[in-house]
Design a protein around this motif. Structure first.
Motif, PDB file in Angstrom:
ATOM      1  N   LEU A 140       0.818  -1.198   0.000  1.00  0.00           N
ATOM      2  CA  LEU A 140       0.000   0.000   0.000  1.00  0.00           C
ATOM      3  C   LEU A 140       0.858   1.258   0.000  1.00  0.00           C
ATOM      4  O   LEU A 140       2.035   1.228   0.357  1.00  0.00           O
ATOM      5  CB  LEU A 140      -0.924  -0.005   1.221  1.00  0.00           C
ATOM      6  N   SER A 141       0.249   2.367  -0.368  1.00  0.00           N
ATOM      7  CA  SER A 141       0.979   3.627  -0.459  1.00  0.00           C
ATOM      8  C   SER A 141       1.381   4.176   0.901  1.00  0.00           C
ATOM      9  O   SER A 141       2.211   5.087   0.979  1.00  0.00           O
ATOM     10  CB  SER A 141       0.136   4.665  -1.200  1.00  0.00           C
ATOM     11  N   ASP A 142       0.808   3.653   1.983  1.00  0.00           N
ATOM     12  CA  ASP A 142       1.191   4.108   3.317  1.00  0.00           C
ATOM     13  C   ASP A 142       2.338   3.283   3.893  1.00  0.00           C
ATOM     14  O   ASP A 142       2.581   3.290   5.099  1.00  0.00           O
ATOM     15  CB  ASP A 142      -0.012   4.090   4.267  1.00  0.00           C
ATOM     16  N   ALA A 143       3.041   2.530   3.005  1.00  0.00           N
ATOM     17  CA  ALA A 143       4.236   1.756   3.360  1.00  0.00           C
ATOM     18  C   ALA A 143       3.935   0.495   4.158  1.00  0.00           C
ATOM     19  O   ALA A 143       4.840  -0.095   4.747  1.00  0.00           O
ATOM     20  CB  ALA A 143       5.250   2.614   4.111  1.00  0.00           C
ATOM     21  N   THR A 144       2.675   0.064   4.151  1.00  0.00           N
ATOM     22  CA  THR A 144       2.347  -1.203   4.798  1.00  0.00           C
ATOM     23  C   THR A 144       2.141  -2.285   3.745  1.00  0.00           C
ATOM     24  O   THR A 144       1.826  -1.996   2.582  1.00  0.00           O
ATOM     25  CB  THR A 144       1.077  -1.087   5.660  1.00  0.00           C
ATOM     26  N   THR A 145       2.321  -3.531   4.160  1.00  0.00           N
ATOM     27  CA  THR A 145       2.107  -4.690   3.288  1.00  0.00           C
ATOM     28  C   THR A 145       1.129  -5.636   3.966  1.00  0.00           C
ATOM     29  O   THR A 145       1.256  -5.923   5.167  1.00  0.00           O
ATOM     30  CB  THR A 145       3.428  -5.425   3.009  1.00  0.00           C
ATOM     31  N   LEU A 146       0.142  -6.089   3.208  1.00  0.00           N
ATOM     32  CA  LEU A 146      -0.859  -7.005   3.740  1.00  0.00           C
ATOM     33  C   LEU A 146      -0.836  -8.294   2.943  1.00  0.00           C
ATOM     34  O   LEU A 146      -0.782  -8.278   1.710  1.00  0.00           O
ATOM     35  CB  LEU A 146      -2.261  -6.384   3.652  1.00  0.00           C
ATOM     36  N   GLU A 147      -0.887  -9.429   3.636  1.00  0.00           N
ATOM     37  CA  GLU A 147      -1.092 -10.714   2.986  1.00  0.00           C
ATOM     38  C   GLU A 147      -2.589 -10.920   2.832  1.00  0.00           C
ATOM     39  O   GLU A 147      -3.358 -10.692   3.781  1.00  0.00           O
ATOM     40  CB  GLU A 147      -0.486 -11.837   3.814  1.00  0.00           C
ATOM     41  N   ALA A 148      -3.012 -11.350   1.652  1.00  0.00           N
ATOM     42  CA  ALA A 148      -4.442 -11.458   1.400  1.00  0.00           C
ATOM     43  C   ALA A 148      -4.789 -12.733   0.640  1.00  0.00           C
ATOM     44  O   ALA A 148      -4.042 -13.165  -0.240  1.00  0.00           O
ATOM     45  CB  ALA A 148      -4.933 -10.242   0.612  1.00  0.00           C
ATOM     46  N   ASP A 149      -5.938 -13.314   0.996  1.00  0.00           N
ATOM     47  CA  ASP A 149      -6.472 -14.452   0.256  1.00  0.00           C
ATOM     48  C   ASP A 149      -7.259 -13.984  -0.963  1.00  0.00           C
ATOM     49  O   ASP A 149      -7.455 -14.739  -1.911  1.00  0.00           O
ATOM     50  CB  ASP A 149      -7.394 -15.279   1.162  1.00  0.00           C
ATOM     51  N   LEU A 150      -7.732 -12.719  -0.910  1.00  0.00           N
ATOM     52  CA  LEU A 150      -8.528 -12.145  -1.989  1.00  0.00           C
ATOM     53  C   LEU A 150      -8.140 -10.677  -2.149  1.00  0.00           C
ATOM     54  O   LEU A 150      -8.046  -9.942  -1.170  1.00  0.00           O
ATOM     55  CB  LEU A 150     -10.020 -12.248  -1.658  1.00  0.00           C
ATOM     56  N   ILE A 151      -7.911 -10.259  -3.395  1.00  0.00           N
ATOM     57  CA  ILE A 151      -7.580  -8.869  -3.718  1.00  0.00           C
ATOM     58  C   ILE A 151      -8.595  -8.387  -4.750  1.00  0.00           C
ATOM     59  O   ILE A 151      -8.761  -9.022  -5.797  1.00  0.00           O
ATOM     60  CB  ILE A 151      -6.147  -8.756  -4.274  1.00  0.00           C
ATOM     61  N   VAL A 152      -9.267  -7.293  -4.456  1.00  0.00           N
ATOM     62  CA  VAL A 152     -10.373  -6.841  -5.309  1.00  0.00           C
ATOM     63  C   VAL A 152     -10.155  -5.409  -5.759  1.00  0.00           C
ATOM     64  O   VAL A 152      -9.859  -4.525  -4.958  1.00  0.00           O
ATOM     65  CB  VAL A 152     -11.722  -6.947  -4.559  1.00  0.00           C
ATOM     66  N   GLY A 153     -10.330  -5.194  -7.061  1.00  0.00           N
ATOM     67  CA  GLY A 153     -10.348  -3.848  -7.619  1.00  0.00           C
ATOM     68  C   GLY A 153     -11.788  -3.387  -7.729  1.00  0.00           C
ATOM     69  O   GLY A 153     -12.536  -3.878  -8.577  1.00  0.00           O
ATOM     70  N   ALA A 154     -12.177  -2.468  -6.849  1.00  0.00           N
ATOM     71  CA  ALA A 154     -13.496  -1.842  -6.909  1.00  0.00           C
ATOM     72  C   ALA A 154     -13.283  -0.343  -7.074  1.00  0.00           C
ATOM     73  O   ALA A 154     -14.033   0.469  -6.542  1.00  0.00           O
ATOM     74  CB  ALA A 154     -14.281  -2.144  -5.641  1.00  0.00           C
ATOM     75  N   ASP A 155     -12.230  -0.007  -7.824  1.00  0.00           N
ATOM     76  CA  ASP A 155     -11.731   1.359  -7.892  1.00  0.00           C
ATOM     77  C   ASP A 155     -12.074   2.078  -9.195  1.00  0.00           C
ATOM     78  O   ASP A 155     -11.314   2.897  -9.703  1.00  0.00           O
ATOM     79  CB  ASP A 155     -10.223   1.392  -7.640  1.00  0.00           C
ATOM     80  N   GLY A 156     -13.240   1.774  -9.751  1.00  0.00           N
ATOM     81  CA  GLY A 156     -13.793   2.573 -10.831  1.00  0.00           C
ATOM     82  C   GLY A 156     -13.228   2.306 -12.216  1.00  0.00           C
ATOM     83  O   GLY A 156     -12.420   1.405 -12.423  1.00  0.00           O
ATOM     84  N   VAL A 157     -13.669   3.122 -13.160  1.00  0.00           N
ATOM     85  CA  VAL A 157     -13.338   2.888 -14.562  1.00  0.00           C
ATOM     86  C   VAL A 157     -11.848   3.009 -14.839  1.00  0.00           C
ATOM     87  O   VAL A 157     -11.328   2.384 -15.762  1.00  0.00           O
ATOM     88  CB  VAL A 157     -14.125   3.841 -15.492  1.00  0.00           C
ATOM     89  N   HIS A 158     -11.150   3.809 -14.043  1.00  0.00           N
ATOM     90  CA  HIS A 158      -9.707   3.962 -14.222  1.00  0.00           C
ATOM     91  C   HIS A 158      -8.967   3.118 -13.177  1.00  0.00           C
ATOM     92  O   HIS A 158      -8.027   3.579 -12.532  1.00  0.00           O
ATOM     93  CB  HIS A 158      -9.305   5.436 -14.121  1.00  0.00           C
ATOM     94  N   SER A 159      -9.386   1.895 -13.007  1.00  0.00           N
ATOM     95  CA  SER A 159      -8.936   1.012 -11.931  1.00  0.00           C
ATOM     96  C   SER A 159      -7.426   0.792 -11.905  1.00  0.00           C
ATOM     97  O   SER A 159      -6.824   0.352 -12.884  1.00  0.00           O
ATOM     98  CB  SER A 159      -9.638  -0.342 -12.060  1.00  0.00           C
TER      99      SER A 159
END
Length: 393
Positions: A140-159
């Motif tokens: 992430l842009s705040d310098a943190t890292t997350l481990e994830a089972d699912l990653i979702v783009g719900a960030d609009g037309v310019h995703s």
């Protein structure tokens, strides 16, 4: 199970609600500094209304809705050329429709998510983006890292998630030859004129729409045809220039148009991308399948698609299998809406010819005739062959 969702808009928050309901650890990030106040009025019906009802949120949805009794077109002198009782539209969907501001719908979903969340189960961060995806790690842009089972783009037309996963935007956006803007202003005289009504200007190649909210506030949306895809540096100046000379109602709105950073402004475009899923990454809402302003069902499809995805994740043997099944079930639904908007709706919504404008006028007038109301109103609110419950089962 942990999910990282990029985008705290309608689709992202709907998905976060359902995943949290099913026991997931949910992290939602959004590039905006906070909840967006900009947006326009929508008629919310169809599969999204069904999903909201299944989530137990219909009573609150109706509380936040703006009552509308009449749909009208007006000419440049402010004279009504045609009006239709809004109840005709509600009857076409068996009462399953409300008119609501997009920020209010987003607020409902955010309110529900934060109210129901248990300690540590939901992490909502504004001013933060997904900068890198590496396997199951999200930087992430705040310098943190997350481990994830699912990653979702719900960030609009310019995703951003779409670009990180499937490559640069390239041909994913299908521009429909229009740009749109929306804002809210306060004017008691205009409010009294449009209170309880949805008022549209009856014009070629450009259109203004007005809704009365409360306290003298009026919501305005604009749409106009242009071959130029580039967005203006100063949206307020562009709107004042484009919609000048359209009569007193338009002039009063333009005179009180807020600064550009308080205006919602974008292209009218569709997202058409070959794939929505890849391993543990998925796209939802406009990031996957924007249908455009002229189709009128973007928010509904965003909520419903998120609901279908969450329900498939609940029962599928693995995340990749759930994502593939979600795409297989949901893609035909939105593809049909996109095709209808391109092939039939665009010219009807913003006519380029006087013949189309007059045909539309007489079509709405004919809705008042006994026996013709359901025949003419029905096609404006098409019903899918399968319900959200069936698609999720």
């Amino acid at each position: 199970m942990r999910a990282v969702i990029s985008g705290a808009g309608i689709a992202g928050l709907a998905l976060a609600n359902r995943l949290h309901h099913h026991g997931w650890d949910v992290h939602v990030v959004d590039r905006a500094p906070g909840p967006r106040a900009q947006g326009y009025m929508i008629d919310f019906f169809g599969p999204g209304f069904e999903a909201i009802t299944a989530m137990g949120l219909e009573p609150r949805l109706r509380e936040l809705a703006s009552p509308v009794r009449e749909f009208s077109y007006v000419d440049d002198r402010g004279r009504t050329t045609v009006s239709v009782d809004y109840e005709l539209f509600a009857k076409a969907v068996d009462g399953g429709m409300v008119s609501i501001m997009r920020p209010a719908l987003e607020g409902l979903l955010r309110e529900s998510l934060l109210r129901e969340s248990t300690a540590g189960a939901v992490d909502l961060r504004y001013g933060t983006t997904v900068d890198r995806i590496a396997g199951g790690a999200v930087e992430l842009s705040d310098a943190t890292t997350l481990e994830a089972d699912l990653i979702v783009g719900a960030d609009g037309v310019h995703s951003g998630v779409r670009s990180l996963t499937f490559g640069a935007e390239r041909d994913d956006l299908r521009y429909l030859g229009m740009q749109t803007g929306a804002f809210v202003f306060t004017d008691q005289a205009v409010f009294e004129q449009v209170r309880g009504r949805f008022v549209l200007t009856e014009t070629l190649n450009r259109q203004l729409g007005f809704y009365g909210l409360d306290g003298g506030r009026v919501a305005v949306f604009t749409v106009f045809r242009t071959d130029d895809r580039a967005l203006p540096d100063d949206p307020r100046a562009a709107l004042r220039r484009t919609f000048a000379g359209m009569g007193d109602l338009a002039e009063r709105a333009l005179a009180q148009c807020p600064p550009s950073d308080e205006i919602y402004y974008d292209q009218v475009a569709q997202t058409v991308t070959p794939r929505w899923t890849d391993g543990r990454v998925a796209l939802v809402g406009d990031a996957a399948h924007a249908v455009s302003l002229v189709a009128g069902q973007g928010a509904s499809l965003g909520v419903a698609g998120a609901y279908v995805l969450a329900e498939r994740l609940r029962v599928a043997p693995s995340v990749p299998e759930a994502l593939a099944d979600y795409e297989r079930r949901w893609r035909p639904v939105v593809t049909g809406v996109q095709e209808a908007a391109r092939d039939r709706v665009t010219e009807w919504f913003v006519p380029t010819r006087m013949a189309t404008l007059l045909l539309r006028r007489w079509g709405f007038r004919a809705m008042k005739l006994p026996g013709l109301d359901r025949i003419l109103v029905g096609p404006l609110f098409p019903k899918g062959h399968r319900s959200v419950a069936e698609l999720s089962a």
